[in-house]
Design a protein around this motif. Structure first.
Motif, PDB file in Angstrom:
ATOM      1  N   VAL A  18       0.858  -1.180   0.000  1.00  0.00           N
ATOM      2  CA  VAL A  18       0.000   0.000   0.000  1.00  0.00           C
ATOM      3  C   VAL A  18       0.900   1.236   0.000  1.00  0.00           C
ATOM      4  CG1 VAL A  18      -1.840   1.251   1.188  1.00  0.00           C
ATOM      5  CG2 VAL A  18      -1.754  -1.257   1.304  1.00  0.00           C
ATOM      6  N   VAL A  19       0.696   2.129  -0.951  1.00  0.00           N
ATOM      7  CA  VAL A  19       1.498   3.349  -1.045  1.00  0.00           C
ATOM      8  C   VAL A  19       0.656   4.507  -0.517  1.00  0.00           C
ATOM      9  CG1 VAL A  19       2.858   4.850  -2.525  1.00  0.00           C
ATOM     10  CG2 VAL A  19       2.641   2.423  -3.083  1.00  0.00           C
ATOM     11  N   GLY A  20       1.038   4.999   0.651  1.00  0.00           N
ATOM     12  CA  GLY A  20       0.308   6.088   1.288  1.00  0.00           C
ATOM     13  C   GLY A  20      -0.294   5.645   2.607  1.00  0.00           C
ATOM     14  N   ALA A  21       0.081   6.331   3.698  1.00  0.00           N
ATOM     15  CA  ALA A  21      -0.405   5.960   5.028  1.00  0.00           C
ATOM     16  C   ALA A  21      -1.365   6.998   5.567  1.00  0.00           C
ATOM     17  CB  ALA A  21       0.770   5.764   5.991  1.00  0.00           C
ATOM     18  N   GLY A  22      -2.245   7.503   4.690  1.00  0.00           N
ATOM     19  CA  GLY A  22      -3.350   8.342   5.125  1.00  0.00           C
ATOM     20  C   GLY A  22      -4.544   7.473   5.476  1.00  0.00           C
TER      21      GLY A  22
END
Length: 419
Positions: A18-22
């Motif tokens: 998963v690219v992005g930890a929002g």
């Protein structure tokens, strides 16, 4: 490591990357890890996970029964991903694709290549700064976007200024005004080129009546004035009148664009309306095994919407890992004055995304009592009157998804229009 001019660094393998930890990325990871999808890893270039909410100190997150501030909401999502067993790595940037389902990355320990069985893009969106909006003038201090302002105030405790102008009248614009007041800055005006505020009427009225913030509609910023430090902004009203608003701070708000660089470099199909990756109702992109969720698809919706989409993406990723099926889908288009719709492809077999996952649309003009009409090849599939009395630019217009099962998978594009 380079050998003979070739990069022979061994690739590390995970099940889902998963690219992005929002909110979208963390919710996806939590759902997948809890479902036993194998090794689930989340990357984020920031030093802390949580995305935009972590520097939004105001409330409005969580639920009515359990209200949270932005940082509290970010911690809640991160804790859920950690408890589920997902690995969240910060300070790591995804640079480019190394293959259909692998990425070159760089982080504190140097470059790395990561291969996955599925990739989820949850890279979010960003506001267009002053330069991208082509506002002329000098380059003084005191010019911000909402994100820069919130980080300066809530993360770094920096001094901002004394008098500010906010460019925009969306929900995020009013959040910026709240941040300025929290920092002791007087908001001298809000400026929008449109004929009315795009925020909820109650919020706009509160700013105008309780906080005495003038809203200048039909007005554009034409120049920034000042050397060293901003001293004012020149504005032009729609009738041609001009004025200079004295201020030492200006905040450009809204006008979000998806952070789609990774999708573009990977050759994924982009939707011309949203400018984010084109996806179907299952949040599948044009490349098998690559999904997308959150504000990279539609800039920009609430954190709750992004988290809900992330959880939904977790379900479709799990199905992909189990079956490997990747349907083509039917294009979903909108007619003017609608600007875009997301998702923007329909897979009838998905059977609708459910009441909690409607399609989201935007209009380019104000429409009173809108009625949405969905058709395919001149065949009416669905009509719907949204709950909102007035459709306004920069505010979501929802469309339920129960009609998708009526779409002919061999037919032409599905069109959504205002009746």
């Amino acid at each position: 490591m380079l050998r003979g001019g070739r990069d022979v660094t061994a690739a590390r393998r995970v099940d889902v990357l998963v690219v992005g930890a929002g909110p979208a990325g963390l919710a996806t990871a939590a759902r997948l890890a809890a479902a036993g999808a194998g090794r689930v890893e989340v990357l984020d270039r920031e030093q802390q996970a949580g995305g935009v909410p972590r520097h939004c100190a105001h409330g409005g997150y969580g639920t009515w029964l359990h209200p949270l501030t932005g940082p509290g909401y970010a911690r809640l999502l991160l804790d859920a991903a950690d408890r589920a067993g997902a690995s969240v790595r910060t300070g790591v940037t995804a640079l480019d694709w190394a293959g259909p389902l692998s990425l070159h990355t760089v982080g504190p320990h140097g470059p790395e290549t990561i291969e996955a069985r599925a990739v989820v893009l949850a890279t979010g969106a960003r506001e267009r700064p002053r330069a991208a909006r082509l506002v002329p003038g000098t380059r003084p201090a005191g010019v911000y976007t909402t994100g820069e302002l919130q980080q300066s105030v809530h993360l770094y405790r920096q001094h901002i200024g004394a008098r500010a102008v906010v460019v925009g009248a969306e929900d995020v614009s009013y959040a910026a005004a709240d941040t300025l007041r929290a920092a002791g800055v007087a908001v001298v005006a809000m400026v929008t080129e449109l004929q009315r505020a795009q925020a909820a009427p109650a919020r706009a009225a509160d700013a105008r009546l309780r906080h005495r913030v003038p809203l200048l509609t039909g007005t554009s910023v034409t120049e920034l004035v000042g050397r060293g430090r901003l001293s004012g902004v020149r504005v032009r009203h729609r009738d041609g009148r001009t004025a200079t608003l004295a201020c030492d701070t200006v905040v450009f708000t809204g006008d979000f664009v998806p952070d789609h660089e990774l999708a573009r470099r990977g050759g994924l199909s982009l939707d011309p309306g949203t400018r984010g990756p084109a996806v179907d109702g299952g949040l599948r992109t044009s490349r098998p095994g690559v999904f997308a969720a959150g504000s990279v698809l539609h800039a920009v919706e609430s954190a709750a919407t992004a988290a809900r989409e992330g959880a939904y993406a977790g379900r479709t990723v799990r199905d992909w890992l189990a079956t490997g099926g990747w349907p083509d889908g039917v294009p979903l288009l909108v007619d003017p004055p609608l600007r875009w719709i997301a998702p923007n492809r329909v897979v009838p077999a998905d059977g609708g995304r459910g009441e909690r996952d409607p399609y989201v649309l935007r209009t380019s003009v104000v429409v009173t009592r809108p009625v949405l009409r969905v058709s395919q090849d001149d065949r009416l599939l669905h009509t719907e009157r949204p709950r909102t009395r007035t459709a306004v630019p920069h505010r979501t217009l929802p469309l339920t998804a129960h009609w998708t099962g009526r779409v002919d998978p061999k037919g032409g594009p599905v069109r959504v229009a205002l009746a």
